[in-house]
Design a protein around this motif. Structure first.
Motif, PDB file in Angstrom:
ATOM      1  N   ILE A 153       6.341 -27.453  50.768  1.00 27.68           N
ATOM      2  CA  ILE A 153       5.302 -28.241  50.097  1.00 27.68           C
ATOM      3  C   ILE A 153       4.112 -27.363  49.675  1.00 27.68           C
ATOM      4  O   ILE A 153       3.616 -27.450  48.554  1.00 27.68           O
ATOM      5  CB  ILE A 153       4.832 -29.399  51.010  1.00 27.68           C
ATOM      6  N   PRO A 173       6.859 -39.474  55.441  1.00 26.11           N
ATOM      7  CA  PRO A 173       6.172 -38.896  56.603  1.00 26.11           C
ATOM      8  C   PRO A 173       5.240 -37.745  56.224  1.00 26.11           C
ATOM      9  O   PRO A 173       4.181 -37.567  56.824  1.00 26.11           O
ATOM     10  CB  PRO A 173       7.326 -38.399  57.484  1.00 26.11           C
ATOM     11  N   CYS A 174       5.617 -36.992  55.196  1.00 22.98           N
ATOM     12  CA  CYS A 174       4.812 -35.830  54.797  1.00 22.98           C
ATOM     13  C   CYS A 174       3.401 -36.235  54.391  1.00 22.98           C
ATOM     14  O   CYS A 174       2.440 -35.518  54.667  1.00 22.98           O
ATOM     15  CB  CYS A 174       5.503 -35.100  53.648  1.00 22.98           C
ATOM     16  N   VAL A 178      10.832 -28.983  53.192  1.00 23.11           N
ATOM     17  CA  VAL A 178      10.534 -28.663  51.793  1.00 23.11           C
ATOM     18  C   VAL A 178       9.286 -27.765  51.787  1.00 23.11           C
ATOM     19  O   VAL A 178       8.348 -27.991  52.556  1.00 23.11           O
ATOM     20  CB  VAL A 178      10.259 -29.963  50.998  1.00 23.11           C
ATOM     21  N   PRO A 190       5.585 -36.881  47.702  1.00 24.59           N
ATOM     22  CA  PRO A 190       6.827 -37.201  46.975  1.00 24.59           C
ATOM     23  C   PRO A 190       6.568 -37.406  45.482  1.00 24.59           C
ATOM     24  O   PRO A 190       7.397 -37.002  44.656  1.00 24.59           O
ATOM     25  CB  PRO A 190       7.298 -38.509  47.621  1.00 24.59           C
ATOM     26  N   CYS A 230       8.137 -33.281  57.731  1.00 18.28           N
ATOM     27  CA  CYS A 230       9.077 -33.492  56.622  1.00 18.28           C
ATOM     28  C   CYS A 230      10.455 -33.867  57.187  1.00 18.28           C
ATOM     29  O   CYS A 230      10.943 -33.239  58.128  1.00 18.28           O
ATOM     30  CB  CYS A 230       9.170 -32.212  55.786  1.00 18.28           C
ATOM     31  N   THR A 231      11.061 -34.876  56.595  1.00 20.40           N
ATOM     32  CA  THR A 231      12.356 -35.365  57.088  1.00 20.40           C
ATOM     33  C   THR A 231      13.402 -34.251  57.160  1.00 20.40           C
ATOM     34  O   THR A 231      14.251 -34.237  58.043  1.00 20.40           O
ATOM     35  CB  THR A 231      12.859 -36.488  56.157  1.00 20.40           C
ATOM     36  N   CYS A 259      13.676 -32.053  47.869  1.00 22.26           N
ATOM     37  CA  CYS A 259      12.971 -33.206  48.436  1.00 22.26           C
ATOM     38  C   CYS A 259      13.850 -34.454  48.394  1.00 22.26           C
ATOM     39  O   CYS A 259      14.519 -34.726  47.400  1.00 22.26           O
ATOM     40  CB  CYS A 259      11.678 -33.430  47.666  1.00 22.26           C
ATOM     41  N   LEU A 260      13.834 -35.203  49.485  1.00 25.25           N
ATOM     42  CA  LEU A 260      14.698 -36.388  49.605  1.00 25.25           C
ATOM     43  C   LEU A 260      14.023 -37.658  49.109  1.00 25.25           C
ATOM     44  O   LEU A 260      14.614 -38.734  49.158  1.00 25.25           O
ATOM     45  CB  LEU A 260      15.095 -36.578  51.074  1.00 25.25           C
ATOM     46  N   LYS A 261      12.757 -37.567  48.686  1.00 22.79           N
ATOM     47  CA  LYS A 261      11.981 -38.735  48.230  1.00 22.79           C
ATOM     48  C   LYS A 261      12.025 -39.853  49.278  1.00 22.79           C
ATOM     49  O   LYS A 261      12.340 -41.005  48.962  1.00 22.79           O
ATOM     50  CB  LYS A 261      12.513 -39.258  46.898  1.00 22.79           C
ATOM     51  N   CYS A 262      11.743 -39.516  50.484  1.00 17.53           N
ATOM     52  CA  CYS A 262      11.820 -40.479  51.586  1.00 17.53           C
ATOM     53  C   CYS A 262      10.897 -41.661  51.324  1.00 17.53           C
ATOM     54  O   CYS A 262       9.752 -41.475  50.937  1.00 17.53           O
ATOM     55  CB  CYS A 262      11.410 -39.832  52.897  1.00 17.53           C
TER      56      CYS A 262
HETATM   57  S1  SF4 Z   1       9.180 -35.817  54.034  1.00 12.95           S
HETATM   58 FE1  SF4 Z   1       9.958 -33.980  53.018  1.00 12.95          FE
HETATM   59  S2  SF4 Z   1      11.792 -34.649  52.039  1.00 12.95           S
HETATM   60 FE2  SF4 Z   1      10.665 -36.501  52.553  1.00 12.95          FE
HETATM   61  S3  SF4 Z   1       9.442 -36.989  50.749  1.00 12.95           S
HETATM   62 FE3  SF4 Z   1       8.201 -35.704  52.035  1.00 12.95          FE
HETATM   63  S4  SF4 Z   1       8.585 -33.643  51.301  1.00 12.95           S
HETATM   64 FE4  SF4 Z   1      10.209 -34.914  50.493  1.00 12.95          FE
END
Ligand code: SF4
Ligand SMILES: Cc1cc2nc3c(=O)[nH]c(=O)nc-3n(C[C@H](O)[C@H](O)[C@H](O)COP(=O)(O)OP(=O)(O)OC[C@H]3O[C@@H](n4cnc5c(N)ncnc54)[C@H](O)[C@@H]3O)c2cc1C
Ligand SMILES: Cc1cc2nc3c(=O)[nH]c(=O)nc-3n(C[C@H](O)[C@H](O)[C@H](O)COP(=O)(O)OP(=O)(O)OC[C@H]3O[C@@H](n4cnc5c(N)ncnc54)[C@H](O)[C@@H]3O)c2cc1C
Ligand code: SF4
Ligand code: FES
Lengths: 480, 281
Positions: free
Chosen positions: A115, A50-51, A113, A62, A104-105, A43-46
Motif C-alpha cells: 500500500i 481492514p486496511c 499489498v 481499496p 491487510c487480508t 488487492c482483493l477489494k475486501c
Molecule cells: S485489506 Fe489488503 S487486499 Fe483487502 S482491500 Fe485492503 S489492501 Fe486490498
C-alpha cells in the motif's frame, strides 16, 4: 474465473547496496507504472476493508487501488489526497507493517499489498504531471475569507496539516518555524536517502501557493510568546506542533567528549546543514571511521546509515534489547543490514573513554539479557554481570529517545503539561488548558510517527475551525 | 533576508555591523544573542547583540573575523543582505540594581560585555570596567566603555597601552583593595577567551565573589534541540543556548568545554584556507 494470486509484493527497485552506502541519493527508486498496476492487481477489494481501519487517517485504500488497476493514477492520487495531504511523504516513511499493511487480508497467507509503495507512486506520478508550467491553476478552491487568523507553531507534519486544512476553510494562516527551513523532522531529521528534501519543499511550496504564510527564523517563546500571538499579533487561535525535539543523553562518563553527538545534532548537521557536502557547505561534521550509534528506532537507523555514507569503515548499531524489539521500520532495518551496518544487539554502553588527543576513543559496553516483560509488555533488558568489553570507536551517536522542549512551556505558565513536559491536549480536538490554544503531534504524544502527527493536526484543525467561527467578531484594534 | 544598513571597522578584522531586524531590536535584552547564516551554504553562527535601535528597527553586532564565516560576514558591504537571522536567543543577563560590579572584557568578549556595562550604567551600580587585549591595536570599544564606567582600567599583554599584564592581575588588585578598606566588589562579570575566564575564576574563588561568565560553545539550532552546545555546570548537563550563555564561573568545567571547542579544528582551518584562496568548491 479466479485470477492467480501473486504471493509476494512486487519488489521495489533500489540502488544496489554497495553503491548507495556511498551516496545520499534515495535508496528506493520507486515503481514504474507497470509495476504499480501489477501490484494494485494483487488487492482483493475486501468488502470489510481492514486496511482502511489500519490507516490512522483512513485513506480509502481499496478505492484508490481500484483506480490504479484501471490505470487512472491521477484519480488515485486525488482519492488519497482527500484524506492525506502528504502522500509522497507517508508512502515513503509510514511504518506500514504496523498500520495499513499489517491488517491487510493478504497477510493471512501471503505478503500484504504494498500500500505504501502504491501511495508513493501515485503521489510522485501526480507531482511529475502537475509540475512543469503549473501556475497554480489546479489549486483547490478556498472558502470565502473569514477574517480569522491562526498561528501554527512549528512546521512539522502536524502543523502543515493544520495549515493546509484551515487555509482551505478561508482562514488566514501563519506557520512559525524556529529553524531557517520549514518541514520539521522531515527536513532536519529524516535523511535525503530516505526522503528527498525536494519532496518536502514541494509540499511547503504548495501551502504557500494556497496562501499560507511561512515565517522561518522565528522561535515562539523567544521571538514572540504564545500570549503575544493571541494579543498584539492578532491571532484568534494558536496550534502548537513543536515536536519532541529535546535530545536525551545517557548519564555515563565521557558523554560530553568531542565526537559524541545526539542523533538530533548528527542528523541536523548532515541533513539540514548539508555537512555531508562540506566544504561546499560550511557546516562540518566528524567523519568517523568507527562509529557506534546507540538505540534501535528510526532515529538510530538514520544515524548509522548516515555514518556509513559519511565514510565510516565500521558503523555499529548498539541496542540494549534484541532485534525483535527494535522500534524502527522493518524496511529500514533490512536496508541497513544490506548496507553493512553491524548489529550489536543486547548490548549497552557504560562508559566512553578519550583517546590521547582528548576525543572519543573507546566505548565500554555490557551484555544484556531479556528479563520478564515490563508494564509496556516489552521484555526489559538486564545487565549480565561481568560481561564488560570495549569497542574502539571515534564517533558515538546517542539515539536513545527524545523529550519535550521547555521553551514554550516556560513562557506560557497557564499551559498545562504532564510530568514529562508534554502538553496536555484533548485527543479528539487538540484543545489545551489555555483558551484558543490547541496542540498536537509529538509535543503531545511524545515521539511517534508522521501519520499520527498529521492525524492529530486534522482533528485540531476541525476544532480550531469550530472555535474561531464561534468567536464574537474581534474589534479591529489590537491588530498589526 | 536581513539587510546590513551600516558597518564600522573597530579594529583589525573587528567590524561593527548594523542589521535590519525590527522584531529583535524591540525585544532583545543585554546578554542575548542571535544566530545568523550569511548565505544558502553558510553555517549557523551565534553572535551577541551588542546594541539596538528600536526606532530604526536595527541591531548591532560586533564580529571578530576568526574563521571562514566571520571573515565572510565582515567583508560584506553595507546594503547587502544575509539570508537568515533568528533571535533574541538565550537568557538575558541578570543586571544587579546596586552594589559594585566588575565587568571584564577580553578580546572580542569586550563586545559582549559592552551591552551589559550599558545596562548597568542605567542602575545605581558602581561599575568597574577592566578591558584587556594582546596589544593596543586590538583593543576595541575603549572610549565607549570608559564613558559608561565609574572606574576604568586597561591591560595589554605587551604593555603597549595601559597596564602591562592580564585583566586578572588588575582584578586581583581591585579585589585586594576591597579587602583592605577599599570598595568591595559584589560581583564579577567576565567575558573573553575561555582561558581568560578560567583564570579570572581562579582569581575570584579565594575572595568568594560571585563570578558570571559567558560561554561560547559551538551551536547549531540555538533552541535546545541538538545538545551540541552542552557544558557541565556544577556536575549537571546544561545547554548554553537556552540555559545560558551566562553561568556561575566557579561551577563550569572549563577543560571539557575547551576540548569540545576543538572538535572541528582541522575542518575549520581547511574551510578558512579555501575561502582565503578563493578556491572553495
Ligand atoms: S485489506 Fe489488503 S487486499 Fe483487502 S482491500 Fe485492503 S489492501 Fe486490498
Ligand atoms: C530521525 C527521525 C526519523 C524518523 N523516522 C520516521 C519514519 O520513518 N516514519 C515515521 O512515521 N516517523 C518517523 N519519525 C517520527 C516523525 O518524524 C515525528 O513523529 C513527526 O515528525 C512529528 O511531527 P510534529 O508535527 O509533531 O513535529 P516535528 O516534525 O518534530 O516538527 C516540529 C518543528 O517545530 C519547530 N519548533 C520547535 N519549537 C519551536 C518553537 N518554540 N517555535 C517555533 N518552531 C519550533 C522545530 O524546529 C521543528 O521544525 C522520525 C523521527 C526522527 C527524529
Ligand atoms: C553565545 C555566543 C555569542 C557569541 N558572540 C560573539 C560576538 O559577539 N562576536 C564574535 O565575534 N564572536 C562571537 N561568538 C563566537 C562566534 O560565534 C564564532 O567566532 C564563530 O562561530 C566562528 O565561526 P567561523 O566560521 O568564523 O570560525 P570557525 O572556523 O568555525 O572557528 C574558528 C574558531 O572559533 C571557534 N568557534 C567555532 N564555532 C564557534 C561557535 N559556534 N561559537 C564559538 N566559537 C566557535 C572555534 O573553536 C575556532 O577556534 C559568540 C559565540 C557564542 C556561542
Ligand atoms: S498514510 Fe500510511 S498508514 Fe495510511 S495508507 Fe498510507 S502508508 Fe498506510
Ligand atoms: S545549540 Fe543546539 S541545543 Fe544549544
Amino acid at each position: 474465473m479466479a485470477k492467480k494470486l501473486v504471493k509476494t509484493k512486487t519488489p521495489i527497485p533500489c540502488q544496489a547496496a554497495d553503491a548507495r552506502r556511498a551516496n545520499f541519493l534515495e535508496v528506493a527508486l520507486g515503481y514504474t507504472k507497470e509495476m504499480a498496476v501489477a501490484e494494485a492487481e494483487r488487492c482483493l477489494k475486501c468488502s470489510n476493508q481492514p486496511c482502511v481501519a489500519g490507516c490512522p487517517v483512513e485513506i480509502d485504500i481499496p478505492a484508490f487501488i481500484a483506480l490504479m488497476q484501471q490505470g487512472d493514477i491521477s484519480g488515485a492520487a486525488r482519492k488519497i489526497k482527500e484524506k492525506n495531504a502528504l502522500p509522497a511523504v507517508c508512502g515513503r516513511v509510514c511504518p506500514q507493517e504496523d498500520q495499513c499493511e499489517k491488517v491487510c487480508t493478504m497477510t493471512k497467507k501471503f505478503e500484504p499489498v504494498g500500500i505504501g509503495r502504491l501511495e508513493r507512486f501515485a503521489a510522485d506520478f501526480e507531482a511529475a504531471q502537475a509540475f512543469p508550467g503549473d501556475n497554480g491553476a489546479s489549486l483547490p478552491a478556498r472558502a470565502p475569507k473569514t477574517g480569522r487568523r491562526i498561528a501554527c507553531v512549528g512546521s512539522g507534519p502536524s502543523s502543515l496539516t493544520v495549515a493546509g486544512d484551515l487555509i482551505l476553510l478561508g482562514h488566514e494562516v501563519t506557520v512559525f518555524e524556529a529553524l531557517h527551513k520549514a518541514g520539521g523532522v522531515l527536513v532536519y531529521g529524516i535523511p535525503e536517502f530516505r526522503l528527498p528534501k525536494a519532496i518536502v519543499q514541494r509540499e511547503i511550496d504548495y501551502l504557500s501557493r494556497l496562501g499560507v504564510e511561512v515565517r522561518t527564523n522565528t522561535v515562539i517563546g523567544k521571538s514572540f510568546t504564545i500570549d503575544e500571538l493571541l494579543g498584539e499579533e492578532g491571532y484568534d487561535a494558536v496550534f502548537i506542533g513543536t515536536g519532541a525535539g529535546l535530545p536525551h543523553f545517557m548519564k555515563i562518563p565521557g558523554i560530553n567528549l568531542p565526537g559524541v553527538y545526539s542523533a538530533n545534532e548528527y542528523l541536523t548537521r548532515s541533513n539540514l546543514m548539508k555537512a555531508y557536502r562540506f566544504p561546499e557547505y560550511d557546516t562540518p561534521i566528524v567523519r568517523g571511521q568507527r562509529v557506534a550509534v546507540v538505540g534501535g528506532g528510526n532515529t538510530a537507523m538514520d544515524s548509522v546509515r548516515t555514518a556509513l555514507r559519511l565514510g565510516a569503515k565500521e558503523a555499529r548499531l548498539v541496542y540494549r534489547r534484541s532485534r525483535a524489539e527494535m522500534p524502527a521500520r522493518k524496511e529500514e532495518v533490512e536496508h541497513a543490514e544490506e548496507e553493512g551496518v553491524i548489529f550489536m544487539m543486547l548490548t549497552n554502553p557504560t562508559r566512553i573513554f578519550a583517546d590521547e588527543g582528548g576525543r572519543v576513543g573507546l566505548m565500554e559496553c555490557v551484555k544484556m539479557e531479556l528479563g520478564a516483560p515490563d508494564e509496556s509488555g516489552r521484555r526489559s533488558p538486564v545487565v549480565m554481570p561481568g560481561s564488560e568489553f570495549t569497542l574502539e570507536v571515534d564517533t558515538v551517536v546517542m539515539a536513545v529517545g527524545q523529550g519535550a522542549n521547555p521553551l514554550i512551556r516556560a513562557t506560557t505558565p497557564d499551559l498545562k503539561c504532564n510530568k514529562w513536559g508534554y502538553i496536555e491536549a484533548d485527543e479528539e480536538t487538540g484543545r489545551t488548558s489555555k483558551p484558543g490554544v490547541f496542540a498536537g503531534g509529538d509535543i503531545v504524544s511524545g515521539g511517534a510517527t508522521v501519520i499520527l502527527a498529521m492525524g492529530a493536526g486534522r482533528k485540531a484543525a476541525r476544532a480550531i475551525h469550530a472555535y474561531v467561527t464561534s468567536l464574537p467578531r474581534r474589534a479591529e484594534t489590537g491588530r498589526r | 533576508m536581513n539587510r546590513i544598513v551600516g558597518r564600522t571597522e573597530l579594529g583589525p578584522d573587528v567590524v561593527q555591523i548594523e542589521l535590519e531586524a525590527p522584531d529583535i531590536s524591540r525585544r532583545r535584552k543585554p546578554g542575548q544573542f542571535i544566530i545568523l547564516r550569511v548565505d544558502e551554504t553558510g553555517e549557523r553562527i551565534p553572535l551577541t547583540i551588542a546594541g539596538s535601535d528600536a526606532s530604526r528597527g536595527t541591531i548591532s553586532l560586533i564580529v571578530q573575523g576568526v574563521g571562514k564565516s566571520t571573515k565572510q560576514l565582515n567583508a560584506l558591504p553595507a546594503g547587502s543582505t544575509i539570508s537568515d537571522l533568528v533571535g533574541p536567543l538565550g537568557r538575558a543577563t541578570e543586571i544587579p540594581a546596586h552594589g559594585t560590579v566588575a565587568c571584564i572584557g577580553g578580546g572580542i568578549g569586550t563586545a559582549v560585555i559592552y551591552p551589559i556595562v550599558k545596562a548597568l550604567h542605567e542602575t545605581e551600580t558602581h561599575v568597574i570596567a577592566i578591558l584587556g587585549a594582546r596589544n593596543k591595536g586590538l583593543l576595541i570599544l575603549e572610549e565607549q566603555i570608559r564613558a559608561l564606567a565609574d572606574e576604568f582600567y586597561v591591560t595589554t599583554d605587551d604593555g603597549s597601552h595601559g597596564r602591562k599584564g592580564f585583566v586578572s592581575d588588575q582584578l586581583h588588585d581591585c579585589l585586594k583593595a576591597g579587602q583592605n578598606g577599599g570598595r568591595k566588589i559584589d560581583e564579577v562579570i567576565a567575558i573573553g577567551p575561555l582561558p581568560m575566564m578560567k583564570v579570572v575564576c581562579q582569581v575570584t574563588k579565594p575572595f568568594a565573589v560571585r563570578t558570571v561568565i559567558s560561554l561560547n560553545s559551538i551551536m547549531v539550532d540555538g533552541t535546545g534541540m541538538c545538545g551540541g552546545c552542552r557544558v557541565t555546570v556544577g556536575g549537571d548537563m546544561k545547554y548554553v543556548c537556552v540555559d545560558g550563555p551566562e553561568f556561575d564561573g566557579h561551577k563550569v568545567d572549563f577543560d571539557e568545554l575547551s576540548q569540545r571547542l576543538r572538535t572541528y579544528r582541522e575542518d575549520e582551518q581547511r574551510a578558512l584556507k579555501l575561502y582565503v584562496e578563493g578556491s572553495r568548491p
